[in-house]
Design a protein around this motif. Sequence first.
Motif, PDB file in Angstrom:
ATOM      1  N   ALA A   4      63.211  -3.040 -65.774  1.00 46.72           N
ATOM      2  CA  ALA A   4      63.652  -1.649 -65.767  1.00 46.72           C
ATOM      3  C   ALA A   4      63.091  -0.886 -64.569  1.00 46.72           C
ATOM      4  CB  ALA A   4      63.241  -0.965 -67.071  1.00 46.72           C
ATOM      5  N   GLU A   5      61.809  -1.023 -64.301  1.00 49.23           N
ATOM      6  CA  GLU A   5      61.215  -0.204 -63.232  1.00 49.23           C
ATOM      7  C   GLU A   5      61.648  -0.642 -61.843  1.00 49.23           C
ATOM      8  OE1 GLU A   5      56.774  -2.211 -62.727  1.00 49.23           O
ATOM      9  OE2 GLU A   5      56.985  -0.322 -63.780  1.00 49.23           O
ATOM     10  N   ASN A   6      62.135  -1.868 -61.704  1.00 50.84           N
ATOM     11  CA  ASN A   6      62.599  -2.358 -60.405  1.00 50.84           C
ATOM     12  C   ASN A   6      64.123  -2.417 -60.303  1.00 50.84           C
ATOM     13  OD1 ASN A   6      60.177  -3.245 -58.670  1.00 50.84           O
ATOM     14  ND2 ASN A   6      59.668  -3.865 -60.747  1.00 50.84           N
ATOM     15  N   GLY A   7      64.820  -1.891 -61.309  1.00 44.99           N
ATOM     16  CA  GLY A   7      66.275  -1.786 -61.261  1.00 44.99           C
ATOM     17  C   GLY A   7      67.025  -3.086 -61.464  1.00 44.99           C
ATOM     18  N   ARG A  12      73.990  -5.954 -59.206  1.00 47.91           N
ATOM     19  CA  ARG A  12      73.702  -6.267 -57.799  1.00 47.91           C
ATOM     20  C   ARG A  12      72.216  -6.545 -57.587  1.00 47.91           C
ATOM     21  NH1 ARG A  12      74.402  -2.510 -52.543  1.00 47.91           N
ATOM     22  NH2 ARG A  12      74.352  -4.177 -51.020  1.00 47.91           N
ATOM     23  N   ALA A  13      71.366  -5.729 -58.198  1.00 46.19           N
ATOM     24  CA  ALA A  13      69.923  -5.913 -58.073  1.00 46.19           C
ATOM     25  C   ALA A  13      69.488  -7.227 -58.708  1.00 46.19           C
ATOM     26  CB  ALA A  13      69.185  -4.738 -58.707  1.00 46.19           C
ATOM     27  N   ARG A  29      65.010  -6.366 -50.259  1.00 47.73           N
ATOM     28  CA  ARG A  29      64.583  -5.448 -51.316  1.00 47.73           C
ATOM     29  C   ARG A  29      63.705  -6.172 -52.332  1.00 47.73           C
ATOM     30  NH1 ARG A  29      65.777  -0.399 -53.044  1.00 47.73           N
ATOM     31  NH2 ARG A  29      65.835  -0.035 -55.276  1.00 47.73           N
ATOM     32  N   TYR A  30      64.013  -7.439 -52.584  1.00 47.72           N
ATOM     33  CA  TYR A  30      63.210  -8.297 -53.446  1.00 47.72           C
ATOM     34  C   TYR A  30      62.758  -9.476 -52.611  1.00 47.72           C
ATOM     35  CZ  TYR A  30      65.471  -5.503 -56.998  1.00 47.72           C
ATOM     36  OH  TYR A  30      65.914  -4.445 -57.745  1.00 47.72           O
ATOM     37  N   GLY A  43      59.270  -6.517 -56.097  1.00 46.69           N
ATOM     38  CA  GLY A  43      60.403  -5.608 -56.174  1.00 46.69           C
ATOM     39  C   GLY A  43      60.101  -4.324 -55.440  1.00 46.69           C
ATOM     40  N   PRO A  44      61.034  -3.377 -55.468  1.00 49.72           N
ATOM     41  CA  PRO A  44      60.821  -2.123 -54.744  1.00 49.72           C
ATOM     42  C   PRO A  44      59.707  -1.259 -55.334  1.00 49.72           C
ATOM     43  CG  PRO A  44      62.901  -2.087 -55.950  1.00 49.72           C
ATOM     44  CD  PRO A  44      62.349  -3.458 -56.075  1.00 49.72           C
TER      45      PRO A  44
END
Length: 73
Positions: A4-7, A12-13, A29-30, A43-44
């Motif tokens: 959840a916190e990294n989307g 797509r993520a 991004r990852y 993660g971001p």
Amino acid sequence: MWLAENGVRRPRAARHALAALARPGTRGRYAARAVSGGTVLIGPVSALALRNAEAEVQFVFQVTPYGYGEEAF
């Protein structure tokens, strides 16, 4: 919580996170890198330590439905 916190619950993520695991050392991004027999997925927002191959496989199975729905992996 990491998903959840990294989307990663967005398709797509999720695909980007799975791609990072498939190609450790790549930047984006990852990113993933090997550490002491395990893998760290960055993660971001935060990093996730996958302690061994079994944990990595469990993570992949958990994330795959977000990235690919009912399609075969």
